[in-house]
Design a protein around this motif. Sequence first.
Motif, PDB file in Angstrom:
ATOM      1  N   THR A   1       0.807  -1.234   0.054  1.00 46.67           N
ATOM      2  CA  THR A   1      -0.054  -0.018   0.010  1.00 46.67           C
ATOM      3  C   THR A   1       0.866   1.144   0.008  1.00 46.67           C
ATOM      4  O   THR A   1       2.098   1.071   0.280  1.00 46.67           O
ATOM      5  N   LYS A   2       0.252   2.381  -0.188  1.00 47.34           N
ATOM      6  CA  LYS A   2       1.023   3.564  -0.151  1.00 47.34           C
ATOM      7  C   LYS A   2       0.909   4.225   1.182  1.00 47.34           C
ATOM      8  O   LYS A   2       1.779   4.889   1.753  1.00 47.34           O
ATOM      9  N   ARG A   3      -0.310   4.048   1.985  1.00 46.25           N
ATOM     10  CA  ARG A   3      -0.511   4.615   2.952  1.00 46.25           C
ATOM     11  C   ARG A   3       0.053   3.984   4.356  1.00 46.25           C
ATOM     12  O   ARG A   3       0.244   4.509   5.432  1.00 46.25           O
ATOM     13  N   GLY A   4       0.399   2.402   4.031  1.00 47.94           N
ATOM     14  CA  GLY A   4       0.807   1.714   5.201  1.00 47.94           C
ATOM     15  C   GLY A   4      -0.442   1.388   6.217  1.00 47.94           C
ATOM     16  O   GLY A   4      -1.409   2.077   6.440  1.00 47.94           O
ATOM     17  N   LEU A   5      -0.205   0.464   6.654  1.00 49.24           N
ATOM     18  CA  LEU A   5      -1.287   0.060   7.612  1.00 49.24           C
ATOM     19  C   LEU A   5      -0.987  -0.192   9.104  1.00 49.24           C
ATOM     20  O   LEU A   5       0.105  -0.324   9.377  1.00 49.24           O
ATOM     21  N   ASP A   6      -1.954   0.225   9.862  1.00 43.23           N
ATOM     22  CA  ASP A   6      -1.759   0.346  11.305  1.00 43.23           C
ATOM     23  C   ASP A   6      -1.548  -1.042  12.088  1.00 43.23           C
ATOM     24  O   ASP A   6      -1.813  -2.057  11.156  1.00 43.23           O
ATOM     25  N   GLN A   7      -1.349  -1.427  12.981  1.00 44.50           N
ATOM     26  CA  GLN A   7      -0.953  -2.825  13.528  1.00 44.50           C
ATOM     27  C   GLN A   7      -2.123  -3.562  13.882  1.00 44.50           C
ATOM     28  O   GLN A   7      -2.260  -4.723  13.458  1.00 44.50           O
TER      29      GLN A   7
ATOM     30  N   LYS B   1     -18.913  -7.059 -23.877  1.00 42.86           N
ATOM     31  CA  LYS B   1     -19.373  -6.305 -22.793  1.00 42.86           C
ATOM     32  C   LYS B   1     -18.489  -5.280 -22.057  1.00 42.86           C
ATOM     33  O   LYS B   1     -17.101  -5.308 -22.420  1.00 42.86           O
ATOM     34  N   PRO B   2     -18.920  -4.321 -21.386  1.00 45.19           N
ATOM     35  CA  PRO B   2     -18.069  -3.338 -20.822  1.00 45.19           C
ATOM     36  C   PRO B   2     -16.989  -3.763 -19.939  1.00 45.19           C
ATOM     37  O   PRO B   2     -17.178  -4.548 -19.152  1.00 45.19           O
ATOM     38  N   PHE B   3     -15.820  -3.495 -20.298  1.00 45.07           N
ATOM     39  CA  PHE B   3     -14.653  -3.836 -19.886  1.00 45.07           C
ATOM     40  C   PHE B   3     -13.761  -2.526 -19.470  1.00 45.07           C
ATOM     41  O   PHE B   3     -13.271  -2.126 -20.380  1.00 45.07           O
ATOM     42  N   LEU B   4     -13.549  -2.437 -17.921  1.00 47.18           N
ATOM     43  CA  LEU B   4     -12.770  -1.167 -17.850  1.00 47.18           C
ATOM     44  C   LEU B   4     -11.488  -1.540 -17.062  1.00 47.18           C
ATOM     45  O   LEU B   4     -11.471  -2.274 -16.032  1.00 47.18           O
ATOM     46  N   THR B   5     -10.558  -0.638 -17.228  1.00 51.66           N
ATOM     47  CA  THR B   5      -9.172  -0.756 -16.461  1.00 51.66           C
ATOM     48  C   THR B   5      -9.261   0.094 -15.613  1.00 51.66           C
ATOM     49  O   THR B   5      -9.325   1.283 -15.959  1.00 51.66           O
ATOM     50  N   ALA B   6      -8.517   0.052 -14.317  1.00 52.86           N
ATOM     51  CA  ALA B   6      -8.572   0.855 -13.239  1.00 52.86           C
ATOM     52  C   ALA B   6      -7.407   0.568 -12.459  1.00 52.86           C
ATOM     53  O   ALA B   6      -7.307   0.224 -11.283  1.00 52.86           O
ATOM     54  N   PHE B   7      -6.418   0.551 -13.146  1.00 57.90           N
ATOM     55  CA  PHE B   7      -4.727   0.145 -12.453  1.00 57.90           C
ATOM     56  C   PHE B   7      -4.233   1.456 -11.689  1.00 57.90           C
ATOM     57  O   PHE B   7      -4.768   2.674 -12.067  1.00 57.90           O
ATOM     58  N   SER B   8      -3.752   1.237 -10.497  1.00 60.05           N
ATOM     59  CA  SER B   8      -3.075   2.390  -9.905  1.00 60.05           C
ATOM     60  C   SER B   8      -1.692   2.805 -10.577  1.00 60.05           C
ATOM     61  O   SER B   8      -0.990   2.105 -11.336  1.00 60.05           O
TER      62      SER B   8
ATOM     63  N   HIS C   1     -11.251   4.491 -19.299  1.00 64.50           N
ATOM     64  CA  HIS C   1     -10.310   3.778 -18.635  1.00 64.50           C
ATOM     65  C   HIS C   1      -9.810   4.934 -17.522  1.00 64.50           C
ATOM     66  O   HIS C   1      -9.473   6.117 -17.893  1.00 64.50           O
ATOM     67  N   VAL C   2      -9.324   4.405 -16.446  1.00 61.58           N
ATOM     68  CA  VAL C   2      -8.804   5.381 -15.355  1.00 61.58           C
ATOM     69  C   VAL C   2      -7.516   4.835 -14.610  1.00 61.58           C
ATOM     70  O   VAL C   2      -7.401   3.772 -14.907  1.00 61.58           O
ATOM     71  N   THR C   3      -6.810   5.863 -14.250  1.00 60.43           N
ATOM     72  CA  THR C   3      -5.773   5.442 -13.505  1.00 60.43           C
ATOM     73  C   THR C   3      -5.929   5.946 -12.197  1.00 60.43           C
ATOM     74  O   THR C   3      -6.184   7.107 -12.003  1.00 60.43           O
ATOM     75  N   ILE C   4      -5.738   4.990 -11.206  1.00 59.74           N
ATOM     76  CA  ILE C   4      -5.871   5.289  -9.793  1.00 59.74           C
ATOM     77  C   ILE C   4      -4.807   6.150  -9.259  1.00 59.74           C
ATOM     78  O   ILE C   4      -3.681   5.271  -8.732  1.00 59.74           O
ATOM     79  N   ALA C   5      -4.683   7.314  -8.994  1.00 55.03           N
ATOM     80  CA  ALA C   5      -3.382   8.107  -8.394  1.00 55.03           C
ATOM     81  C   ALA C   5      -3.558   8.012  -7.006  1.00 55.03           C
ATOM     82  O   ALA C   5      -4.427   7.809  -6.252  1.00 55.03           O
ATOM     83  N   GLY C   6      -2.265   7.735  -6.521  1.00 53.42           N
ATOM     84  CA  GLY C   6      -1.878   7.534  -5.249  1.00 53.42           C
ATOM     85  C   GLY C   6      -2.164   6.098  -4.763  1.00 53.42           C
ATOM     86  O   GLY C   6      -2.231   5.897  -3.399  1.00 53.42           O
ATOM     87  N   GLY C   7      -2.391   5.124  -5.507  1.00 54.75           N
ATOM     88  CA  GLY C   7      -2.597   3.919  -5.021  1.00 54.75           C
ATOM     89  C   GLY C   7      -1.449   2.793  -5.158  1.00 54.75           C
ATOM     90  O   GLY C   7      -0.675   3.067  -6.065  1.00 54.75           O
ATOM     91  N   GLY C   8      -1.088   2.000  -4.316  1.00 51.30           N
ATOM     92  CA  GLY C   8      -0.211   1.001  -4.337  1.00 51.30           C
ATOM     93  C   GLY C   8      -0.594  -0.226  -4.819  1.00 51.30           C
ATOM     94  O   GLY C   8      -1.880  -0.244  -5.966  1.00 51.30           O
TER      95      GLY C   8
ATOM     96  N   ASP D   1      -5.742   1.918  -0.293  1.00 47.73           N
ATOM     97  CA  ASP D   1      -5.424   3.423  -0.639  1.00 47.73           C
ATOM     98  C   ASP D   1      -6.515   4.247  -0.959  1.00 47.73           C
ATOM     99  O   ASP D   1      -6.546   5.232  -0.681  1.00 47.73           O
ATOM    100  N   LYS D   2      -7.283   3.673  -2.048  1.00 52.12           N
ATOM    101  CA  LYS D   2      -8.306   4.396  -2.773  1.00 52.12           C
ATOM    102  C   LYS D   2      -9.499   3.584  -2.767  1.00 52.12           C
ATOM    103  O   LYS D   2     -10.127   3.621  -4.053  1.00 52.12           O
ATOM    104  N   PRO D   3     -10.402   3.393  -1.717  1.00 49.56           N
ATOM    105  CA  PRO D   3     -11.494   2.541  -1.835  1.00 49.56           C
ATOM    106  C   PRO D   3     -12.842   3.284  -2.300  1.00 49.56           C
ATOM    107  O   PRO D   3     -13.493   2.686  -3.135  1.00 49.56           O
ATOM    108  N   ALA D   4     -12.968   4.578  -1.883  1.00 50.31           N
ATOM    109  CA  ALA D   4     -13.862   5.338  -2.304  1.00 50.31           C
ATOM    110  C   ALA D   4     -13.831   5.677  -3.936  1.00 50.31           C
ATOM    111  O   ALA D   4     -14.896   5.682  -4.526  1.00 50.31           O
TER     112      ALA D   4
END
Length: 301
Positions: free
Chosen positions: A183-189, A239-246, A271-278, A284-287
């Motif tokens: 991840t980019k944000r890191g996880l807590d314990q 059928k609709p096929f979308l890429t959403a790589f980070s 197609h989208v690129t998810i900025a700031g995602g690992g 990192d970017k669930p929303a």
Amino acid sequence: MRVLRTPDACFANLPGFPFSPNYFDVKDADGTVLRVHTVDEGPKAAAPVLLMHGEPSWSYLYRHMIPALAARGHRVLAPDLVGFGRSDKPEEVADYTYERHVKWMSDWLTGLDLRGVTLFCQDWGGLIGLRLVAAFPDRFARVVVANTGLPTGTGWTEAFKQWLDFSQTVPELPIGEIVSMGTKRGLDQAEKAAYLAPFPEEAYKAGARAFPALVPITPEHGSVEENKAAWKVLERFDKPFLTAFSDGDPVTAGGERVFRERVPGAKGQAHVTIAGGGHFLQEDKPAELVDVIDGLIRKTA
């Protein structure tokens, strides 16, 4: 096949994961019955959104996305692959093959008779999920792929080579730390502990050990021919096929191009690129991912 089952107590009070478990039994070719766990939230009459995790995560990866998608009126299913999460875990690394996983999840998909499915898949969720699309294209309405692929023995990235070497040699597989580093944000314990929860002892990690070595990156690997056959189906999937790589995953960087070029349903999609995602962009970017999935469904319903 000797099968381990993680005690329910291991999943008590996990942060952000209040979902009730649902189970479905599948039978291996050798007769072994395996219990597959699924989070199943939202209105049951709605068309299903299928969220497929990869290695070494489990449905906990989708804890932020599940309630958000359900709140928008979707039925959300997040299964745990065999060997992960609350699903049963064959004890030997040799028990795990790519084709066994495809068969287990095929039986789960058809056993629940899921239709009109929107698939979101990442990592091994794509390696298995896209095989399901190829096997049952009529059951899928649309697909979103993120940080994944469907390899056919043509090579690997240096980042994947490092991961493969590490996963096969480290004495104790640090599941929580692995997800956190992806991840980019890191996880807590507490989050790291939640990812480790399905694996109370090293013996429970056979699936996590097996997966990296099963990726068909050379012509000699198993499932190369099966994946090539799957690609022939995907090359007709309109059928609709979308890429959403980070933008921050060295393992799958550039992997979206093959889907955009070869899958007819990818033509003309936003197609989208998810900025700031690992690599684990669900952390990192669930929303943003919820907006992508929900937006595609509403645009193409």
